[in-house]
Design a protein around this motif. Structure first.
Motif, short mmCIF file in Angstrom:
data_model
loop_
_atom_site.label_atom_id
_atom_site.label_comp_id
_atom_site.label_asym_id
_atom_site.label_seq_id
_atom_site.Cartn_x
_atom_site.Cartn_y
_atom_site.Cartn_z
N THR A 6 0.77 -1.27 0.23
CA THR A 6 0.08 0.12 -0.02
C THR A 6 0.98 1.16 -0.06
OG1 THR A 6 -0.08 0.40 2.22
CG2 THR A 6 -1.50 -1.15 1.45
N GLY A 7 0.57 2.14 -0.79
CA GLY A 7 1.36 3.50 -1.00
C GLY A 7 2.47 3.25 -1.87
N HIS A 8 2.24 2.42 -2.89
CA HIS A 8 3.32 2.14 -3.88
C HIS A 8 3.41 2.88 -4.80
CE1 HIS A 8 -0.43 1.47 -6.15
NE2 HIS A 8 0.33 0.91 -7.31
N GLY A 13 7.33 3.43 -1.56
CA GLY A 13 6.71 2.37 -2.34
C GLY A 13 7.15 2.02 -3.61
N SER A 31 -3.04 2.20 -3.91
CA SER A 31 -2.72 3.50 -3.47
C SER A 31 -3.72 4.46 -4.00
CB SER A 31 -1.46 4.07 -3.89
OG SER A 31 -0.28 2.87 -3.45
N ARG A 54 -5.96 1.44 -7.68
CA ARG A 54 -6.16 2.69 -7.22
C ARG A 54 -7.27 2.71 -6.33
NH1 ARG A 54 -2.48 5.55 -10.40
NH2 ARG A 54 -1.15 3.88 -11.19
N ASP A 56 -8.95 4.25 -2.18
CA ASP A 56 -8.69 4.90 -0.84
C ASP A 56 -8.82 3.90 0.35
OD1 ASP A 56 -8.81 6.70 1.37
OD2 ASP A 56 -9.52 8.41 0.12
N HIS A 77 2.34 -2.24 4.45
CA HIS A 77 1.49 -1.06 4.62
C HIS A 77 2.32 0.35 4.94
CE1 HIS A 77 -1.68 1.34 5.54
NE2 HIS A 77 -1.62 1.18 6.88
N ALA A 79 0.83 3.16 2.85
CA ALA A 79 0.05 4.21 2.63
C ALA A 79 -0.24 5.10 3.78
CB ALA A 79 -1.17 3.67 1.82
N THR A 97 -6.64 8.62 7.27
CA THR A 97 -5.92 7.82 6.44
C THR A 97 -4.91 7.19 7.29
OG1 THR A 97 -6.01 9.23 4.46
CG2 THR A 97 -4.25 7.88 4.72
#
Ligand SMILES: NC(=O)c1ccc[n+]([C@@H]2O[C@H](COP(=O)([O-])OP(=O)(O)OC[C@H]3O[C@@H](n4cnc5c(N)ncnc54)[C@H](O)[C@@H]3O)[C@@H](O)[C@H]2O)c1
Length: 338
Positions: A6-8, A13, A31, A54, A56, A77, A79, A97
């Motif tokens: 997540t957050g790639h 990421g 992400s 993609r 949220d 993880h 993100a 978030t």
């Protein structure tokens, strides 16, 4: 092995996705879209991925669908809303978030039997900052005076309590400090601001020139994350881990500016003091990484000067027309040979 990051699409990421695919693994990501000019886009990281999702992470159904689609072996993880200043402007979004998003991950991970290891990324800012000169250890109390730090401390405590309450796959928390490296475009970060200013012949404004920060190259930090995930796959390593730089990398912001300026051939009027009033930021933060050094045999490979040099050279070569992916890939290979 199949990794979900997540957050790639973010700074760390994108580097992690390139590293893991270069090592022969499958990688997927969840992400938001990358910000304009992100390393993810410059290096065309999407072309490396099995699933480039993609969505949220504040939405549980989105996270559950991502894990159900990808069925990964390992989850990193990352993100997050990662900026202190942004967290003052949007405290609610930051908490949603970083805290609710993490709870959504923990929930979905516990519902996905394929997962054998889960590494949750928090930060050095989770520690209750008492301006001590020695590094914080994993057993020190957590805190957070600004919304970002508080949100990450909450995510950290939430993860610990989740594992104690509900079990789930082997889970560890990785805490690292400021990282630097090629391709970081996050606003309000020192190296991107300095590189942009010096490459355009401008004098950068510094908000906290005397603030001492731990500076670490992104590859040293990611090496910690990957070492930790491997440890989890071996049935060890659960709990909290610091991956900070060595003490010679605790350097004031103004000194970092001088080193970068030197690499651009600038020697006088290296920076000016920002005149606008700044929100509070912790003055001194350092991590004690001896637990990871002793138990995981993890060590930083790049010292402060090398970390800055690798970062600045990456940007200088990019501006001369070199390919972003090739530059990253070369540094990953070089790092692996060290
Ligand atoms: N870069 C640093 O110096 C540093 C230091 C300490 C900790 N960290 C932590 O490392 C992690 C990665 O940081 P980074 O520097 O790569 O940040 P970044 O801003 O470059 O990337 C953040 C990533 O999170 C994703 N994201 C943000 N909000 C999201 C949401 N609501 N739903 C789905 N995805 C969302 C973005 O799309 C992006 O992919 C974060 O957890 C951050 O707190 C970073």
């Amino acid at each position: 092995m199949h990794y979900l990051i997540t957050g790639h699409t973010g700074f760390k990421g994108a580097w992690l996705a390139m590293w893991l695919t270069q090592a022969g693994h499958e990688v997927s990501g969840l992400s938001l879209d990358p910000v304009p000019g992100a390393l993810f886009e410059k290096a065309n990281v999407t072309s490396l991925l099995k699933h480039d999702l993609r969505g949220d992470i504040r939405d549980l159904a989105t996270v559950q669908a991502a894990l159900s689609t990808t069925q990964p072996d390992v989850v990193f993880h990352l993100a997050a809303q990662p900026l202190v200043r942004e967290s003052y402007q949007d405290p609610r979004g930051t908490i949603e978030t970083n805290v609710i998003g993490t709870m959504n991950l923990l929930t979905a991970v516990s519902q996905t039997p394929s997962i054998k290891a889960h590494v949750v990324i928090t930060t050095d800012k989770v520690y209750k900052n008492i301006d001590q000169i020695w590094g914080y250890r994993e057993i020190d109390p957590l805190g957070g005076d600004d919304p970002y730090s508080a949100s990450k401390a909450m995510a950290d405590i939430l993860t610990q309590s989740w594992v104690k309450s509900f079990g789930g796959p082997p889970t560890a928390i990785a805490r690292a400090g400021n990282v630097i490296g090629g391709g970081d475009v996050c606003k309000d970060r020192l190296l991107p601001d300095l590189i942009t200013a010096y490459s355009k012949g401008r004098t950068p404004e510094l908000r906290f020139p005397n603030a001492v920060r731990p500076w670490q190259h992104v590859l040293d930090c990611l090496n910690g994350y990957i070492t930790l995930s491997n440890e989890l796959l071996e049935g060890r390593g659960q709990g909290e881990w610091n991956f900070g730089p060595d003490t010679d990398s605790f350097v004031p912001v103004g000194q970092v500016a001088s080193l970068v300026a030197d690499m651009y051939g600038i020697s006088n009027q290296v920076w000016t003091l920002a005149s606008d009033q700044q929100p509070h930021e912790a003055n001194l933060l350092s991590l004690d990484a001896r637990k990871a050094e002793l138990s995981l045999n993890w060590h930083n490979k790049l010292n402060f000067q090398e970390a800055v040099r690798w970062t600045v050279e990456w940007h200088q070569q990019l501006s001369q027309g070199d390919d972003a992916f090739a530059l990253a890939s070369d540094q990953i290979s070089l790092f692996g040979e060290m």
